[in-house]
Enzyme design. Structure first.
Site, PDB file in Angstrom:
ATOM      1  N   ASP A  16       0.893  -1.170   0.011  1.00 49.34           N
ATOM      2  CA  ASP A  16       0.086   0.079   0.087  1.00 49.34           C
ATOM      3  C   ASP A  16       0.709   1.166   0.000  1.00 49.34           C
ATOM      4  O   ASP A  16       2.116   1.335   0.456  1.00 49.34           O
ATOM      5  CB  ASP A  16      -0.778   0.112   1.274  1.00 49.34           C
ATOM      6  CG  ASP A  16      -1.705   1.312   1.603  1.00 49.34           C
ATOM      7  OD1 ASP A  16      -2.263   1.648   0.258  1.00 49.34           O
ATOM      8  OD2 ASP A  16      -1.515   1.888   2.527  1.00 49.34           O
ATOM      9  N   LEU A  17       0.430   2.427  -0.445  1.00 50.89           N
ATOM     10  CA  LEU A  17       1.083   3.536  -0.329  1.00 50.89           C
ATOM     11  C   LEU A  17       1.006   4.580   0.738  1.00 50.89           C
ATOM     12  O   LEU A  17       1.739   4.681   1.674  1.00 50.89           O
ATOM     13  CB  LEU A  17       0.953   4.401  -1.614  1.00 50.89           C
ATOM     14  CG  LEU A  17       1.675   3.865  -2.829  1.00 50.89           C
ATOM     15  CD1 LEU A  17       1.283   4.444  -4.240  1.00 50.89           C
ATOM     16  CD2 LEU A  17       3.146   3.497  -2.780  1.00 50.89           C
ATOM     17  N   ASP A  18      -0.158   5.083   0.777  1.00 50.76           N
ATOM     18  CA  ASP A  18      -0.400   6.223   1.955  1.00 50.76           C
ATOM     19  C   ASP A  18      -0.473   5.570   3.382  1.00 50.76           C
ATOM     20  O   ASP A  18      -1.271   4.654   3.341  1.00 50.76           O
ATOM     21  CB  ASP A  18      -1.802   6.742   1.422  1.00 50.76           C
ATOM     22  CG  ASP A  18      -1.922   7.764   0.119  1.00 50.76           C
ATOM     23  OD1 ASP A  18      -0.772   7.762  -0.309  1.00 50.76           O
ATOM     24  OD2 ASP A  18      -2.900   7.872  -0.282  1.00 50.76           O
ATOM     25  N   ASP A 188      -1.194  -0.518   5.843  1.00 50.39           N
ATOM     26  CA  ASP A 188      -1.868  -0.074   7.505  1.00 50.39           C
ATOM     27  C   ASP A 188      -3.164  -0.503   7.511  1.00 50.39           C
ATOM     28  O   ASP A 188      -3.639  -0.333   8.875  1.00 50.39           O
ATOM     29  CB  ASP A 188      -1.463   1.287   7.508  1.00 50.39           C
ATOM     30  CG  ASP A 188      -2.247   2.068   6.708  1.00 50.39           C
ATOM     31  OD1 ASP A 188      -3.017   2.954   7.246  1.00 50.39           O
ATOM     32  OD2 ASP A 188      -2.330   2.066   5.539  1.00 50.39           O
TER      33      ASP A 188
END
Length: 238
Positions: A16-18, A188
């Site tokens: 995942d990025l954000d 997250d």
């Protein structure tokens, strides 16, 4: 590092990025402010556009087109275009204005300060495994220094439905040419990242937000294979 399930073979890692590779909260807050200011300045008829009205337009779009939320970029562009049409701009003017607004949005959205720990960790992991980014959002890693670490980036909308739907997870396995069970997904969010990955057969690593507790989290549906509190902990798997 805390293990809840046995880890199997790892042939690739997806991220995942954000809020997984960097803190995204202040970036989004600033971007939303700058995006609204741009639209307000774009034409005198839009000077008084308020944030609550813009969100009403977004919600209205989702009610008439329920699946539009999978592509957050197009959803935003369409809402801006609708605001401009409602303000009296022609269809051609509104389309051009919405496109300009999205260019401005991308500029602010990409002003991300990536921690050195993230660069160091991805550098080490990329020497052992192919890395892929899978995001529900509209961050563009190539614009803030993370693009070179990934074999490719999958985005909800152009590449399938948003997580926790399995579209992008399966597409990642297909494009990598590895068994889906041999991929470790890191994120997250306990719903979109952990539950989404585990349900489609992947292994999952939860990077725990500060102060979070898996056993008390309201959105804990499925146990991850492993829990970490710092991204750098992943290097112990090498």
């Amino acid at each position: 590092m805390r293990f809840y399930r046995p880890l199997g073979q790892i042939s690739a890692i997806t991220f995942d990025l954000d809020d997984t590779l960097y803190d995204n909260r202040l970036v989004i807050q600033r971007t939303e402010q700058e995006a609204l200011a741009f639209v307000q300045r774009y034409h005198p008829a839009l000077n008084n556009l308020e944030n609550k009205e813009f969100h009403r337009l977004r919600q209205s779009l989702r009610e008439t087109e329920p699946d539009i939320y999978h592509d957050v970029t197009e959803w935003r562009r369409r809402a801006v275009e609708r605001a401009m049409l409602d303000a009296g701009l022609t269809a051609e003017e509104a389309a051009a204005g919405a496109n300009a607004a999205m260019v401005n949005f991308a500029k602010w959205r990409s002003r991300i300060d990536v921690p050195e720990e993230t660069h160091d960790t991805l550098t080490k992991l990329a020497k052992k495994w192919p890395l892929v980014a899978i995001t529900n959002g509209n961050a563009q890693p190539e614009l803030f220094g993370l693009g070179d670490y990934f074999e490719f980036v999958l985005r909800a909308g152009p590449d399938g439905r948003s997580k926790p739907f399995s579209d992008m997870y399966h597409l990642a396995a297909e494009r990598l040419g590895v068994a889906i069970g041999d991929i470790l997904h890191v994120g997250d969010d306990l719903t979109t990242d952990v539950a989404g990955a585990v349900r489609c057969g992947m292994q999952a690593c939860w990077i725990k937000p500060e102060g979070a507790d898996l056993l008390q989290a309201s959105d804990s549906r499925l146990l991850p294979h492993v829990e970490i509190s710092r991204l750098a902990s992943l290097t112990t798997l090498i």
